[in-house]
Design a protein around this motif. Sequence first.
Motif: not given
Length: 598
Positions: A561-570
């Motif tokens: 469950t996301l609480t903010a924008d999330t940045y992943l590589t893969t």
Amino acid sequence: MNNNRTFKNVVIILIMLLSLTAMVFTSYNTIKSNTTTSNSTTKEKINDNKGNPPEKQSGEMAPPPEKPTENSNENDKAPSMGNDALDEEDMLSDEKENHQEVQKNTMLSNKFYTIIGVEAFIFALCLSYLIESKLNRKDFQETFIDGDKITIFILTTIIITSITVFGIKTIASHIAVNNEPIIIEDNTNTKSNDFPHKPEQNNNEAVEANGNTTITEEQELTGNYESTNPDESVILVKDGGNAILNDINVIKSGDTTSNEQSDFYGINAGILVQNNSIATIKKAKITTSGKGSNAIFSTGENSKIYISDSIIETSGNNSARGLDATYGGSIEADNVTITTLGGSCATLATDRGEGTIKVSNSKLKTSGKGSPIIYSTGDISIDNTEGTASDSQMVVVEGKNSATVSNSYLIAAGTGNRSNIDKAGIMLYQSMSGDANEGKGIFTSTNSTLTIDNKSAVYKTAPLFFVTNTEAEINLTNTKLSYGSNILLSIAGTSEWGTSGSNGGIVTLNTNSQTMSGSIIVDNISKLDINMTKSSYRGAINTTNIAKEINLKIDKESKITLTADTYLTTFENEDKTNSNIDFNDHILYVDGVPINQK
């Protein structure tokens, strides 16, 4: 005519080949020589200083950069909160050495570019002439018939010279040292702490240990034993001795005169067991009050201590720990109560040369700063045990070592020992002091509770996990996590340990049947791999999008469950529909590309 032109071309091409060979040879030898000199200087500084970062008191997070001398007073050993322990003389000496190194590198740099420049110029001159003369189809006068031709020739030569110097230097660098550190340009920020100092080998024989009572064969003891003399252990077991200690009361006072010998070899302990010796302790009470008075100490290969149904109390500062093992020593404890009051006094510690400690069904408590429940530079595990640290982290793992918590409850203030740069519930790091080998530190928790005390001054700011200047693995299974900062994990370089720019963390977080929440913060020199199995996570990862690399892998039974924008590589999800992700009106970016819309 054609034969004459061919001859000229062959001569010019041979000169070019000789110039290229000379450039490679010059670059190779210059870089090799400079790398060897640089590495030699670095190793000398490490051996002298054990790596310039603030040094810990071995076994815990005590900060003095140097071991106090025999004449040090109590205040000299008190945990400090910064880098001010380096005296002015050492700083001036280091500055002088750095200045001399910079001068040497500058001279080497100037010589290198002068020689390589001349060689590149000859190469460029020949190549430019071949181009301008169209491989000698034009004679000399036709080639330089006017000012424009000469200008073009000069500019072409300059450009080719510059490109050749840069290209040859780069190619030769790879050939010469296979990506080892290279210094050709002037560098003023070289630090010796790039290479951890390898812990020295155990040498109990070189350290004279004294005991008020010494056991060298099988012997049973009961009753009261005491020592008030400095550097004297109450009971010493050595030379293959086998001590059987039942219903025993051990009292140790008197300070150590060598903190290093107490830290590494157990001098001035309550009970000290050396190489190839054994102690079995039952129903004991062990009390120490001196500086450097560890209660139970096992050092050397095949040194073994078994203790059960006992009480341990230490009130001295600086390495007055409960259980301590070094250089391959081992301790197994069951149903023990350990309390330490001083700074740099973990209840369970391993130190230089590594050691092994296993504790079950016990209660552990520390009160001093820099005194975690567990400080591991070896292998420490606890089971069905309660632990409290009122002014420190719960667990600290240094270097290529491990701590394992099973079926246990740990609570700590989470306060640090470096102006709270190191505040955390659990910390994994490499101090570069020489007490722990470089490598992956491992923390494992199963069926346990890890808590930062809500009464702590750093309750709202301390991350539950903090990793710096090391590779680390964190394994969580069915563990309750309680903390108030909303920062589950922080991975970052600091000004305290390692070389700036390369002292972040490389972390793998593995979870199984685990519930997690909170932010995950990774700086631009750090990397994180997350593997979730049957787990849930509520929070946000890398919200500022600065992490060097973050890879997330989840199975179809896990939920996010996301609480903010999330940045992943893969991102790898066993559920290809991503139905196990609640985006919660936030976006999940993978390599810069959103996989959902708001």
